[in-house]
Design an enzyme around this catalytic site. Structure first.
Site, PDB file in Angstrom:
ATOM      1  N   GLN A 107       0.789  -1.312   0.051  1.00  0.00           N
ATOM      2  CA  GLN A 107       0.117  -0.015  -0.004  1.00  0.00           C
ATOM      3  C   GLN A 107       0.949   1.238  -0.063  1.00  0.00           C
ATOM      4  OE1 GLN A 107      -1.489  -1.087   4.107  1.00  0.00           O
ATOM      5  NE2 GLN A 107      -1.702   1.391   4.136  1.00  0.00           N
ATOM      6  N   CYS A 113      -5.165   0.624   3.817  1.00  0.00           N
ATOM      7  CA  CYS A 113      -5.175  -0.901   4.166  1.00  0.00           C
ATOM      8  C   CYS A 113      -6.489  -1.382   3.898  1.00  0.00           C
ATOM      9  CB  CYS A 113      -4.648  -1.085   5.248  1.00  0.00           C
ATOM     10  SG  CYS A 113      -5.617  -0.363   6.870  1.00  0.00           S
ATOM     11  N   HIS A 261      -5.519  -1.294  11.636  1.00  0.00           N
ATOM     12  CA  HIS A 261      -5.178  -1.758  10.387  1.00  0.00           C
ATOM     13  C   HIS A 261      -5.926  -2.871   9.842  1.00  0.00           C
ATOM     14  CE1 HIS A 261      -2.045  -2.365   7.374  1.00  0.00           C
ATOM     15  NE2 HIS A 261      -1.473  -3.570   7.831  1.00  0.00           N
TER      16      HIS A 261
END
Length: 583
Positions: A107, A113, A261
Site C-alpha cells: 500500500q 489498508c 489496520h
C-alpha cells in the site's frame, strides 16, 4: 585507605559504564529493544523495511479509522452463527487443494489498508467461486480509494477508511482489473480510471459480519467463517512491535499503540494456535514474505471499551471487525438501500429506505393512513444507532422479500443496526451507515445527505421520474410527461421535451430522497448534458413523507440535444445519473 579509595573509583567507573550502556541503548535502533522482548515472547523482531520510518509515516501504513469514530451499536449481533461440523486442525488457503490467495501487495505511504484488505478478500473469493487456484486475480485497489469517497466518509482514501463500506462498494459496484487504474499511493480521482470500469468490474453477491463490530472477537467464529467462506477481511490494533516483526508466532510485547489496520486472514493452525495473516506492506523486507503468524491470544488480547477515545491501550483485538464474502445471500441478513437509487453505501436520516431479505413479512401489506405505522401486518423495523438508542421505523409497505421504511430522523449518524421482525417471529438483521460529515473546527459528526433520484422504471437507472412544467408568457402553467410506457420494450422510455419559443420557460421537477439535510439551497447543483441548470427549489416535496423535490430551469442551450444525462450533486455528493430527452 588506599584499598577503599580504589573501590570507590572502581564503583564510579561502573556507574559511568552503566550510563554509557543506557545511552547507547536509548540511541540504538528502535527495533533493538523489541528484539529482546520478542525473543522472550517466542518470536523474532529485528530491522525491517519499516524500521527507518518516522512515526507519522508508520501510521500511514495503516488506515482503518479509529473504533471510537465507528461506534458500533452494542446490540448489533454477529449475523453469522456458523458451526462447521468438523473443522480441520489446520487450514491454509494458500495450499487448500491449490493456492486461492493472491500475491502480497504494497500500500506504500497511503492509509489505504482497508482497500487492500477488501480487494484481497475479493481476489480470493473469485478464485474460490470460479475454482481457479493458482490463477491469481489482480484487482484495482485504487478504484476503491478514488471511486468510493463514502468509504472514507468523504475525507480522502489515503486518510483511512472503513472495511464494511468497502465491502458494500464491492457488492454494489465491484472493482476492475489493476490495469484499469494502477495503484498510485494517492487519493487520486475516479475520472482517471478506465471509462469502462463499471461494466468490467468484479463483484461479490453478499457480505456479512463474522463478529460483533468493536467487540472482542472469537477464535472459533473466525475459524468457522474462514473454513466456510474463504479468506476474510479483518481489522486489528497495531502496536510499535508489529513493525519489527520478522518471523515466528506474534504476541504483543509493546504498550505503544500506533493505530488500526485491515489485513486478510487466510489460515489457522490449532497445533501451534495461530492465524495466518496476509499484510499489505510488500513481500520483502517485513514479516515472513509479507505474512505474519498471529497467536490466538491476539484475538482475546482486547481490553476496555473500543468505543472510548481515551482507551489508549485496547490490546491487539484481532478480528474486532471481521467480514466474510459469499456467492449467495446470507440467511437472516437484510440489505438496506436508498429506495430511489438502490445505493447502500450510506443512507440519510428521514429518507425512504428499502430493505431486501427473506421471510420479512407474512405477506404484502401497504400503509393506508397517516401517520405511518411502525407495525404493519406484524412486521416491525428497529434501528439501533451508534448512541445505543432504539427507534421503530415508520413503515410504507412490507412483503416477504422487501420492506420499505422511513429511516428515523432522530437516529444518530454513523453505523446503525437494523432488526426486522416478521409477523411469524422470524428475525433478520443487518447494518446501515447513516450519512455524516465532520465539523472542520470541532471534528464533531453531524447528519448529512445521501442523495438518490427516482427513475421512471423504479430501478435507479435510465429515464428520470419527473414532470416538465411549461410556464407560458401569460404566467399559466402546463404539466407535461417526460416518460411513457412502451409495451413492446416493457419499460418506460423518454418523451422528448420541447423547450418551445423564447417567451416560454420550461422547468424540470425531479423527485428523490436523502436530500433535505443539505446545509443550504446553494449546496445543490444540477448539470444536464454537461450544462448547468439553475436550481430554483430543493427540499421536502411537502406531501409525501420522505420524498424530496428539486426544481431546475432547462437552459435553452439544450435545444436539439436529444438524450442527455442528469447529474445532481448535493453537498458535494453525487446522486445516481439518470437521463432525459430534449427536442
Amino acid at each position: 585507605m588506599k584499598i577503599k579509595k580504589g573501590l570507590k573509583i572502581w564503583g564510579m567507573g561502573f556507574l559511568v559504564l552503566l550510563s554509557a550502556a543506557a545511552a547507547a541503548r536509548a540511541e540504538g535502533p528502535p527495533w533493538a529493544e523489541q528484539a529482546v522482548l520478542a525473543r522472550e515472547a517466542g518470536w523474532v523482531a529485528g530491522e525491517t523495511s519499516l524500521s527507518p520510518l518516522p512515526p507519522d509515516d508508520l501510521k500511514r501504513r495503516l488506515g482503518v479509522r479509529p473504533p471510537h469514530e465507528f461506534v458500533g451499536p452494542q446490540k448489533m449481533r454477529p449475523a453469522m452463527a456458523l458451526q462447521a461440523p468438523s473443522l480441520p486442525e489446520r487450514l491454509d488457503w494458500r495450499n487448500n487443494g491449490g493456492n486461492f490467495v493472491s500475491p502480497v501487495r504494497d500500500q506504500g505511504n497511503c492509509g489505504s489498508c482497508w482497500s487492500f484488505s477488501a480487494a484481497g478478500a475479493l481476489e480470493s473469493y473469485l478464485m474460490i467461486v470460479n475454482q481457479t487456484p493458482g490463477q491469481a486475480v489482480d484487482l484495482a485497489e485504487q478504484i476503491l480509494v478514488s471511486c468510493c469517497p463514502e468509504c472514507s466518509e468523504w475525507l480522502g482514501g489515503c486518510l483511512g477508511g472503513w472495511p464494511h463500506i468497502a465491502a458494500e462498494f464491492l457488492r454494489e459496484k465491484g472493482t476492475a482489473a489493476e490495469s484499469c487504474y494502477p495503484y498510485t499511493q494517492t487519493d487520486g480521482s475516479c475520472s482517471e480510471a478506465c471509462p469502462s470500469w463499471l461494466s468490467s468490474a468484479q463483484k461479490m453477491v453478499d457480505w456479512n459480519w463474522v463478529t460483533t463490530p468493536n467487540k472482542a472477537s472469537n477464535v472459533e467464529a473466525l475459524k468457522n467463517a474462514l473454513y466456510a467462506h474463504g479468506p476474510l477481511s479483518v481489522s486489528l490494533a497495531v502496536y510499535q512491535d508489529f513493525y519489527s516483526y520478522r518471523s515466528g508466532i506474534y504476541k504483543r510485547t509493546s504498550s505503544w499503540l500506533s493505530g488500526y489496520h485491515a489485513v486478510v486472514l487466510v489460515g489457522y493452525d490449532d497445533r501451534e494456535r495461530y492465524f495466518i495473516i496476509k499484510n499489505s506492506w510488500g513481500s520483502t523486507g517485513w514479516g515472513e514474505s509479507g505474512y505474519i503468524r498471529m497467536s490466538y491470544d491476539t484475538v482475546t488480547d482486547c481490553r476496555g471499551d473500543l468505543d472510548d477515545p481515551s482507551n489508549s491501550n485496547p490490546g491487539v483485538c484481532l478480528g474486532y471487525m471481521a467480514i466474510a464474502f459469499s456467492p449467495s445471500p446470507f440467511a437472516g441478513k437484510v440489505t438496506s438501500v436508498n429506495s430511489a437509487s438502490y445505493a447502500g453505501l450510506e443512507l440519510a436520516r428521514d429518507s425512504i429506505v428499502t430493505a431486501f431479505g427473506s421471510d420479512l413479512a407474512l405477506g404484502p401489506v401497504s400503509s393506508s393512513s397517516l401517520p405511518l405505522p411502525t407495525d404493519l401486518g406484524g412486521t416491525t423495523v428497529k434501528i439501533t444507532d451508534n448512541k445505543k438508542r432504539d427507534s421503530l421505523a415508520p413503515l410504507f409497505s412490507v412483503a416477504p422479500g422487501q420492506v420499505n421504511f422511513l429511516l428515523p430522523p432522530e437516529a444518530a449518524p454513523g453505523l446503525a443496526a437494523v432488526t426486522i421482525t416478521s409477523g411469524n417471529g422470524a428475525v433478520s438483521t443487518g447494518s446501515l451507515q447513516i450519512a455524516r460529515r465532520y465539523d472542520s473546527y470541532t471534528w464533531e459528526p453531524y447528519a448529512s445527505v445521501a442523495p438518490g433520484l427516482f427513475s421512471a422504471n423504479a430501478d435507479g437507472k435510465g429515464v428520470v421520474a419527473a414532470n416538465a412544467v411549461r410556464v407560458k408568457k401569460d404566467g399559466s402553467q402546463v404539466y407535461e410527461p417526460v416518460a411513457q410506457y412502451d409495451p413492446e420494450q416493457k419499460k418506460f422510455v423518454p418523451v422528448p421535451i420541447d423547450l418551445g419559443p423564447e417567451t416560454e420557460q420550461v422547468y424540470l421537477c425531479l423527485y428523490g430522497t436523502g436530500i433535505r439535510a443539505l446545509p443550504s439551497a446553494a449546496a445543490a447543483a444540477v448539470k444536464i448534458g454537461g450544462v448547468d441548470a439553475p436550481v430554483t427549489y430543493v427540499g421536502p416535496q411537502g406531501y409525501y413523507i420522505g420524498l424530496d423535490q428539486i426544481n431546475v430551469r432547462l437552459p435553452r442551450s439544450l435545444v436539439g440535444r436529444g438524450e442527455a444525462e442528469i447529474l445532481l450533486t448535493v453537498d458535494g455528493k453525487p446522486a445516481n445519473a439518470l437521463r432525459v430527452k430534449i427536442r
